[in-house]
Design a protein around this motif. Structure first.
Motif, PDB file in Angstrom:
ATOM      1  N   ARG A  68       0.849  -1.198   0.000  1.00  0.00           N
ATOM      2  CA  ARG A  68       0.000   0.000   0.000  1.00  0.00           C
ATOM      3  C   ARG A  68       0.880   1.241   0.000  1.00  0.00           C
ATOM      4  N   LYS A  69       0.376   2.293  -0.605  1.00  0.00           N
ATOM      5  CA  LYS A  69       1.108   3.556  -0.578  1.00  0.00           C
ATOM      6  C   LYS A  69       1.059   4.150   0.822  1.00  0.00           C
ATOM      7  N   LYS A  70       1.979   5.097   1.097  1.00  0.00           N
ATOM      8  CA  LYS A  70       2.152   5.596   2.456  1.00  0.00           C
ATOM      9  C   LYS A  70       2.184   7.121   2.492  1.00  0.00           C
ATOM     10  N   LEU A  71       1.415   7.666   3.416  1.00  0.00           N
ATOM     11  CA  LEU A  71       1.432   9.101   3.727  1.00  0.00           C
ATOM     12  C   LEU A  71       2.136   9.298   5.056  1.00  0.00           C
ATOM     13  N   ILE A  72       3.026  10.274   5.120  1.00  0.00           N
ATOM     14  CA  ILE A  72       3.583  10.710   6.405  1.00  0.00           C
ATOM     15  C   ILE A  72       3.073  12.121   6.667  1.00  0.00           C
ATOM     16  N   ALA A  73       2.324  12.258   7.744  1.00  0.00           N
ATOM     17  CA  ALA A  73       1.744  13.543   8.152  1.00  0.00           C
ATOM     18  C   ALA A  73       2.456  14.007   9.417  1.00  0.00           C
ATOM     19  N   ILE A  74       3.094  15.153   9.350  1.00  0.00           N
ATOM     20  CA  ILE A  74       3.998  15.620  10.401  1.00  0.00           C
ATOM     21  C   ILE A  74       3.377  16.805  11.129  1.00  0.00           C
TER      22      ILE A  74
END
Length: 283
Positions: free
Chosen positions: A5-11
């Motif tokens: 699965r694709k990945k989002l990093i939310a900071i």
């Protein structure tokens, strides 16, 4: 989280920036400009980008009051004043993030956690996994099968990742119950009152028995006579207010378009110039 699965990093930019300021030793340029928070943030961004996300964004708070302040004027009122040395570094923090090629996301009237919550839930709907990177534990309520929280421990690069099992192991509650927990116990860092006299153990015991704050309040008469029963009977409205204040919004007025946050190459020239100007020779 699933392979493939694709990945989002939310900071959470505010949280990490603030954390870095107090975690890093004092640093300054040769002409006296403080830089320790920016240096710590740079170190954290370098670590995060090693995850090779498909999508990445940094959310910042805005100076306007939020809907929480409108509901409860004392929200966050007990926080100490921001040190001048940290205020001076705020413009550089945003400059750093943009030089890394990471979009900055803000929503007036909302907090960075709300922006992150909306992004994470949108990613979930699009079958994208999310790692939330933060210096505190407020976002644990968002943890799901496809949302994890990476939080800093000592310093800025020593991290711990919370999935569902880790939340249960530490708190004895499911992630969805963390906002109910805050409604009962409160949160001194945000000046969320909670129910006077209800501490961590009592809050956990009640939620393990009844599941949600609303169900706890519906069964007050079933509780044994004592301090907890009296407190809940007298302060039910305060408990509901505290849950409202602690709940992260996951739907913003403007829709989230994750395509805007696709990972891109840093602006290496801008990064080099910034590191030279701030005398970050090791970077």
């Amino acid at each position: 989280m699933s392979e493939g699965r694709k990945k989002l990093i939310a900071i959470d930019g505010n949280s990490l920036f603030y954390r870095a300021f107090f975690a890093m030793k004092p640093l300054s340029t040769s002409d006296g400009l403080p830089t320790n928070a920016v240096f710590g943030l740079a170190m954290m961004l370098l670590k995060v980008l090693e995850e090779k996300p498909d999508y990445v964004a940094v959310a910042f708070d805005t100076p306007e009051p939020t809907f929480r302040h409108e509901r409860y004027k004392e929200y966050k009122a007990t926080r100490r004043a921001t040190p001048d040395e940290l205020i001076k570094q705020a413009p550089m923090a945003r400059e750093l993030v943009r030089a890394f090629g990471i979009p900055v996301v803000e929503a007036p009237g909302y907090e960075a956690d709300d922006v992150i919550g909306a992004m994470a839930r949108q990613a979930e709907r699009e079958d994208i996994d999310t790692i939330i990177v933060t210096g505190d534990l407020d976002t644990l309520q968002l943890v799901s099968d496809h949302i994890r929280v990476m939080t800093t421990q000592r310093g800025v690069t020593d991290t711990l990742i919370y999935d569902r099992a880790a939340v249960r192991e530490r708190f004895g509650l499911d992630p969805e119950q963390m906002v109910d927990y805050k409604g009962l116990k409160g949160d001194t860092s945000d000046n969320i009152p909670g129910v006077p006299g209800i501490g961590e153990k009592t809050a956990v015991d009640l939620l393990q028995r009844y599941g949600t704050l609303e169900n706890v309040l519906a069964h007050v008469d079933d509780l044994p006579d004592g301090k907890a029963k009296r407190a809940l009977s007298q302060h039910a409205d305060l408990a509901r207010l505290s849950k409202f204040l602690g709940a992260i919004v996951t739907q913003l007025p403007d829709p989230i378009d994750l395509a805007r946050y696709r990972s891109r190459e840093p602006d290496y020239n801008a990064l080099r110039d910034l590191f030279v100007r701030l005398e970050f020779r090791t970077l």
